[in-house]
Scaffold this motif. Sequence first.
Motif, short mmCIF file in Angstrom:
data_model
loop_
_atom_site.label_atom_id
_atom_site.label_comp_id
_atom_site.label_asym_id
_atom_site.label_seq_id
_atom_site.Cartn_x
_atom_site.Cartn_y
_atom_site.Cartn_z
N LYS A 55 5.62 5.48 -7.83
CA LYS A 55 5.32 4.07 -7.61
C LYS A 55 6.29 3.44 -6.60
N LEU A 56 7.53 3.81 -6.71
CA LEU A 56 8.53 3.26 -5.78
C LEU A 56 8.19 3.67 -4.34
N ALA A 57 7.78 4.94 -4.19
CA ALA A 57 7.42 5.43 -2.86
C ALA A 57 6.29 4.58 -2.28
N GLU A 58 5.32 4.30 -3.14
CA GLU A 58 4.17 3.50 -2.73
C GLU A 58 4.61 2.09 -2.34
N GLN A 59 5.41 1.50 -3.20
CA GLN A 59 5.88 0.13 -2.95
C GLN A 59 6.65 0.03 -1.63
N LEU A 60 7.48 1.03 -1.39
CA LEU A 60 8.26 1.03 -0.14
C LEU A 60 7.34 1.10 1.07
N ASN A 61 6.35 1.98 0.96
CA ASN A 61 5.42 2.14 2.07
C ASN A 61 4.63 0.88 2.38
N THR A 118 8.62 -1.38 7.16
CA THR A 118 8.32 -0.64 8.38
C THR A 118 9.16 0.63 8.34
N ILE A 119 8.50 1.74 8.09
CA ILE A 119 9.27 2.98 7.91
C ILE A 119 9.26 3.78 9.21
N LEU A 120 10.44 4.02 9.74
CA LEU A 120 10.55 4.76 11.00
C LEU A 120 10.56 6.26 10.76
N LEU A 178 13.60 10.98 -2.24
CA LEU A 178 12.83 10.24 -1.24
C LEU A 178 13.82 9.55 -0.30
N GLN A 179 13.59 9.70 1.00
CA GLN A 179 14.47 9.03 1.96
C GLN A 179 13.64 8.31 3.01
N VAL A 180 14.02 7.08 3.29
CA VAL A 180 13.35 6.36 4.37
C VAL A 180 14.39 5.72 5.28
N VAL A 181 14.05 5.69 6.58
CA VAL A 181 14.88 4.98 7.55
C VAL A 181 14.09 3.75 7.97
N VAL A 182 14.67 2.58 7.81
CA VAL A 182 13.96 1.33 8.09
C VAL A 182 14.84 0.37 8.89
N PRO A 183 14.21 -0.49 9.70
CA PRO A 183 14.99 -1.49 10.45
C PRO A 183 15.58 -2.54 9.51
N GLU A 184 14.80 -2.90 8.50
CA GLU A 184 15.27 -3.94 7.61
C GLU A 184 15.00 -3.57 6.17
N LEU A 206 16.48 -5.50 0.19
CA LEU A 206 17.22 -5.09 -1.00
C LEU A 206 16.78 -5.84 -2.25
N TRP A 207 16.56 -7.14 -2.10
CA TRP A 207 16.19 -7.96 -3.26
C TRP A 207 14.89 -7.46 -3.88
N GLN A 208 13.98 -6.98 -3.02
CA GLN A 208 12.69 -6.51 -3.51
C GLN A 208 12.87 -5.19 -4.27
N ILE A 209 13.61 -4.30 -3.64
CA ILE A 209 13.87 -3.01 -4.29
C ILE A 209 14.57 -3.23 -5.63
N ASP A 210 15.50 -4.16 -5.61
CA ASP A 210 16.23 -4.50 -6.83
C ASP A 210 15.26 -4.89 -7.95
N GLU A 211 14.27 -5.70 -7.60
CA GLU A 211 13.25 -6.11 -8.58
C GLU A 211 12.48 -4.90 -9.11
N TRP A 212 12.03 -4.05 -8.20
CA TRP A 212 11.23 -2.90 -8.60
C TRP A 212 11.99 -1.96 -9.52
N ILE A 213 13.23 -1.73 -9.18
CA ILE A 213 13.93 -0.72 -10.00
C ILE A 213 14.39 -1.30 -11.34
N LYS A 214 14.35 -2.61 -11.45
CA LYS A 214 14.65 -3.23 -12.75
C LYS A 214 13.52 -2.98 -13.72
N LYS A 215 12.29 -3.06 -13.20
CA LYS A 215 11.14 -2.78 -14.08
C LYS A 215 10.28 -1.70 -13.44
#
Length: 436
Positions: free
Chosen positions: A396-402, A406-408, A417-423, A426-435
């Motif tokens: 699910k996290l992989a999906e949410q990130l995608n 913008t994944i380079l 899982l590793q992604v390189v992104v321009p921006e 963090l706040w969004q990821i923080d939310e996802w990993i909390k629940k």
Amino acid sequence: MISKVFKFGGASVKDIESVRNLATILKKFENEQLIIVVSAMGKTTNELEKLLKAARTKDSENLQAGLNQLKIFHHHIIYGLFEPEKANNLVDDINTLFLDLENQVRRTDMPFDEHYDATVSYGELLSTRILNAFLKEQGFDMVLIDARNYIITDLRFRFAGVDWNETQIRVKQIPSTYPDKQFYLTQGFIGRAANGSTTTLGREGSDYTAAVFAACLKTPEVWIWKDVPGLLNADPKRFSNTLKINEISYAEAIELAYYGATIIHPKTIKPLQNAGIKLYVKSFLNPEIPPSRIGQPAGSIENIPSYIVKENQCLVSISARDYSFMGERMLHELFGLIDQLHIHVNLIQVSALSLSLCFDEDRNKLKPLIEDLKQNFIVRYNEKLSLFTARHYSPKLAEQLNESHTILLEQRSRSTLQVVVPELRLWQIDEWIKKP
Ligand code: ASP
Ligand code: MG
């Protein structure tokens, strides 16, 4: 018998209170013989890096101001720890080190990396002198040893490699050279090459120093004292809901450190694993909390997801001008160059025509790399990127990130899982990993 190696990082000696707290912790170990490895006080290493920069850019104003500030910082700690007369004597002693430092930092004719090591090593020299005087006054039976007489390295300045044979011969002599001492205090991070030059083991290298001493002496345990409750599954400065990892295997700890978890220096685990030495990560703020344990777990353990952010990344993609394949020979050549330039690559991806590399931004390395490649290759690069790594990630996290980023560049294995992104949001990821 030396039973443990303790490592105290910069945060554990960052001010008067912290140094007193360290002494209080050590009182609980009065019946043991310990090696105590200490880093520079607080952010001293960063300040020394700034001094070096000022010196090399001939910015004498900032150089002088920086030197004064460092002096004041250390003097303040000394006056807070000792009675005035004792403090005066110690300040005199410390000032001779500052004089040496001042002479050293002005030697701008030296090659940069060598000059760096000769300069930033003063952080640990200062901290251990002060700590030694204070712990002695507290009644500990101890000796200060210069790590540079024991940790013998090659000449790869700033990332020196340990000469294990020579280092082991020397470290093994410590107990007989200073028999019946209770504590052996020494500097983390620094070493010396056979030609006498001071070297360093890489930023945050004091953990590694502790591991080297432990491996040479075959002590059963290493304890790293931190300002967090143990090993966490994410950086609490970035994420709001971190979990403590109570126990992990050596292999998993190496993986986490490799991907950039800053809690343990990446080189630390191997010597400990090889010698079967257990590693504990413990809180110096709450020493009663049980530590995180790193070792060979008796049973199987469940790996909890971990999240690691590396900022200031640079992504370089390289392809041959003549449309040649990115074949084995070409890769061999390119990695030879990368090794020569001492570039540590965080992520690699190869396609038919191109090689992509993600590494920590460093103009001193990027420029020569591009210069060198320009003739035969087309080189493109992006800077100011973030590398986000999730271990034991959910699909699910992989999906949410995608969907949200913008994944380079992306790489996935079953565990990572590793992604390189321009921006990185963090706040969004923080939310996802909390629940999850
Ligand atoms: N003082 C050095 C640094 O800050 C080494 C260490 O703390 O481990 O990188
Ligand atoms: Mg440090």
